[in-house]
Design a protein around this motif. Structure first.
Motif, PDB file in Angstrom:
ATOM      1  N   HIS A   1      -4.207   1.173  -2.356  1.00 13.10           N
ATOM      2  CA  HIS A   1      -3.782  -0.130  -2.867  1.00 13.10           C
ATOM      3  C   HIS A   1      -2.782   0.012  -4.008  1.00 13.10           C
ATOM      4  O   HIS A   1      -3.019   0.714  -4.995  1.00 13.10           O
ATOM      5  CB  HIS A   1      -4.991  -0.929  -3.358  1.00 13.10           C
ATOM      6  CG  HIS A   1      -4.629  -2.285  -3.908  1.00 13.10           C
ATOM      7  ND1 HIS A   1      -4.440  -3.386  -3.103  1.00 13.10           N
ATOM      8  CD2 HIS A   1      -4.377  -2.706  -5.176  1.00 13.10           C
ATOM      9  CE1 HIS A   1      -4.115  -4.423  -3.842  1.00 13.10           C
ATOM     10  NE2 HIS A   1      -4.065  -4.054  -5.105  1.00 13.10           N
TER      11      HIS A   1
ATOM     12  N   SER B   1      -8.052  -5.705   1.868  1.00  9.91           N
ATOM     13  CA  SER B   1      -9.009  -5.239   0.874  1.00  9.91           C
ATOM     14  C   SER B   1     -10.185  -4.596   1.580  1.00  9.91           C
ATOM     15  O   SER B   1     -10.625  -5.065   2.625  1.00  9.91           O
ATOM     16  CB  SER B   1      -9.499  -6.410   0.011  1.00  9.91           C
ATOM     17  OG  SER B   1     -10.541  -5.998  -0.850  1.00  9.91           O
ATOM     18  N   SER B   2     -10.682  -3.497   1.017  1.00 11.65           N
ATOM     19  CA  SER B   2     -11.850  -2.837   1.589  1.00 11.65           C
ATOM     20  C   SER B   2     -13.129  -3.591   1.242  1.00 11.65           C
ATOM     21  O   SER B   2     -14.179  -3.356   1.838  1.00 11.65           O
ATOM     22  CB  SER B   2     -11.951  -1.391   1.076  1.00 11.65           C
ATOM     23  OG  SER B   2     -12.021  -1.376  -0.344  1.00 11.65           O
TER      24      SER B   2
ATOM     25  N   GLU C   1      -7.282   7.478   0.267  1.00  7.71           N
ATOM     26  CA  GLU C   1      -8.451   6.662  -0.062  1.00  7.71           C
ATOM     27  C   GLU C   1      -8.089   5.540  -1.033  1.00  7.71           C
ATOM     28  O   GLU C   1      -8.640   4.443  -0.973  1.00  7.71           O
ATOM     29  CB  GLU C   1      -9.546   7.539  -0.678  1.00  7.71           C
ATOM     30  CG  GLU C   1     -10.821   6.777  -1.002  1.00  7.71           C
ATOM     31  CD  GLU C   1     -11.901   7.661  -1.611  1.00  7.71           C
ATOM     32  OE1 GLU C   1     -12.977   7.133  -1.935  1.00  7.71           O
ATOM     33  OE2 GLU C   1     -11.651   8.884  -1.778  1.00  7.71           O
TER      34      GLU C   1
ATOM     35  N   THR D   1       0.837  -1.196   0.000  1.00  6.30           N
ATOM     36  CA  THR D   1       0.000   0.000   0.000  1.00  6.30           C
ATOM     37  C   THR D   1       0.877   1.252   0.000  1.00  6.30           C
ATOM     38  O   THR D   1       2.019   1.219   0.456  1.00  6.30           O
ATOM     39  CB  THR D   1      -0.928   0.043   1.225  1.00  6.30           C
ATOM     40  OG1 THR D   1      -0.137  -0.127   2.419  1.00  6.30           O
ATOM     41  CG2 THR D   1      -1.978  -1.049   1.155  1.00  6.30           C
TER      42      THR D   1
ATOM     43  N   LYS E   1     -14.534   1.666  -5.321  1.00  6.67           N
ATOM     44  CA  LYS E   1     -15.562   0.799  -4.750  1.00  6.67           C
ATOM     45  C   LYS E   1     -15.865  -0.381  -5.669  1.00  6.67           C
ATOM     46  O   LYS E   1     -16.101  -1.500  -5.213  1.00  6.67           O
ATOM     47  CB  LYS E   1     -16.838   1.607  -4.492  1.00  6.67           C
ATOM     48  CG  LYS E   1     -16.711   2.626  -3.369  1.00  6.67           C
ATOM     49  CD  LYS E   1     -17.993   3.438  -3.230  1.00  6.67           C
ATOM     50  CE  LYS E   1     -17.849   4.492  -2.149  1.00  6.67           C
ATOM     51  NZ  LYS E   1     -19.066   5.343  -2.046  1.00  6.67           N
TER      52      LYS E   1
END
Length: 342
Positions: free
Chosen positions: A108, A254-255, A105, A52, A149
């Motif tokens: 990654h 991971s989100s 935000e 990250t 997203k």
């Protein structure tokens, strides 16, 4: 290649071990190719890892009379012989010079669930001043957030495949490609293969601090993923060197759905060399087909790694906690396939 990598990393890439990142007093920087310590954590064979981008700092104001810089931060990773994977990690207008940006935000950079010790990892981070007529930061950030997203990260090669997207993101992709018109204000890289003298592609976990130019970074410490001067008398002084902090951890982060992120990352890498000329509707269908193909390929990779771990277990070789966790996870994920093979 190895000699070149060591030259690149000698004074522009520094390191703080994973175990020291939570130190409330901060940790002094060491050279990225410093010898392994007993407490260092390496990504094991068959283990997972995530890279990250955590923080960055640009000191100079490149926008002339304007209040700040319009910055695009991109990262690129090569893993073994796989195609390069590129990600957008930040976009912002009027970023004040000398202000550290963190809690990104779009942090990654890259992830892998089943690491092979044969595969070298190479990372490059670029920061680009993109003040070429962009005047709607809100629209661009909204579209980037939506992509994040949808895909779990912002992969530029997936922009044409993202379904209905605004001209803001398409314009951003065009600007990012026009390197000769934009100004690259930061570029640094590290080849993990060249960090150790034995020629092995060791991947050591922790924070890597990349500088824009050779820096004697022993004068700094890393605290809360921010640089500070090590000397107490200098602690309140602003940092004069541009820098980027990336982090390598031995887990998948991971989100959303980590398996969807794996697929999208692989598709993004495949499309990195593709020519995108089809209509949007066709491109979206192509994306889904590619995801199915990549999903099947990943299952074969998972099966191969499961068999390797199973053989180690049956031969009496002790599995580490990380390898056992991977073995159990693969057993669950491949249950249907394994049952069919009985």
């Amino acid at each position: 290649m190895e000699g070149r990598s060591r030259d690149i990393s000698k004074d522009t890439c520094w390191f703080v071990p994973l175990a020291e990142l939570d130190n409330a007093e901060g940790a002094r920087l060491q050279r990225a190719f410093s010898p392994l310590a007993p407490t260092d954590k390496l990504v094991e064979a068959g283990g997972a890892f995530t890279i990250t981008l955590e923080t960055f700092l640009v000191n100079k104001n490149y926008d002339g009379e304007k209040s700040g810089n319009d910055l695009l931060v991109k990262s690129q990773v090569r893993y073994g012989n796989e195609p390069a994977t590129e990600a957008i990690n930040f976009f912002g207008m009027d970023v004040p010079a000398g202000k550290v940006k963190d809690n990104l935000e779009f942090e990654h950079v890259f992830c892998k669930e089943n690491h092979s010790l044969k595969n070298r990892v190479w990372i490059e981070v670029s920061i680009i001043e993109v003040d070429k007529g962009l005047n709607d930061e809100t629209a661009v950030l909204a579209e980037l957030s939506q992509m994040n997203k949808q895909f779990g990260a912002v992969f530029p090669t997936l922009i044409p495949f993202a379904g209905p997207v605004s001209n803001a993101v398409l314009g951003l992709a065009k600007l990012a490609a026009l390197q000769q018109q934009n100004q690259v204000v930061f570029n640094s890289q590290v080849d993990f293969y060249g960090l150790f003298p034995d020629g092995e592609a060791k991947l050591r976990c922790g924070a890597y601090i990349l500088f824009n130019q050779p820096t004697e970074a022993v004068k700094y410490r890393l605290r809360g993923l921010h640089l500070e001067y090590f000397a107490v008398a200098d602690r309140e002084l602003p940092i004069q060197d541009d820098y980027v902090v990336i982090k390598v951890v031995p887990v998948l982060i991971s989100s959303g759905d980590s398996q969807e992120l794996r697929k999208n990352q692989q598709v993004a890498a495949i499309l990195n060399h593709a020519q995108i000329t089809d209509p949007q509707g066709v491109r979206v269908e192509q994306r889904e087909v590619l995801k199915d193909i990549v999903g099947d390929a990943l299952k074969f990779q998972d099966l191969g790694n499961f068999i390797d771990l199973k053989e180690m277990k049956e031969l009496g070789s002790p599995l580490s906690n990380q390898q056992m966790e991977t073995f159990v996870e693969l057993s669950k994920r491949l249950r249907d396939i394994l049952n069919a093979l009985k």
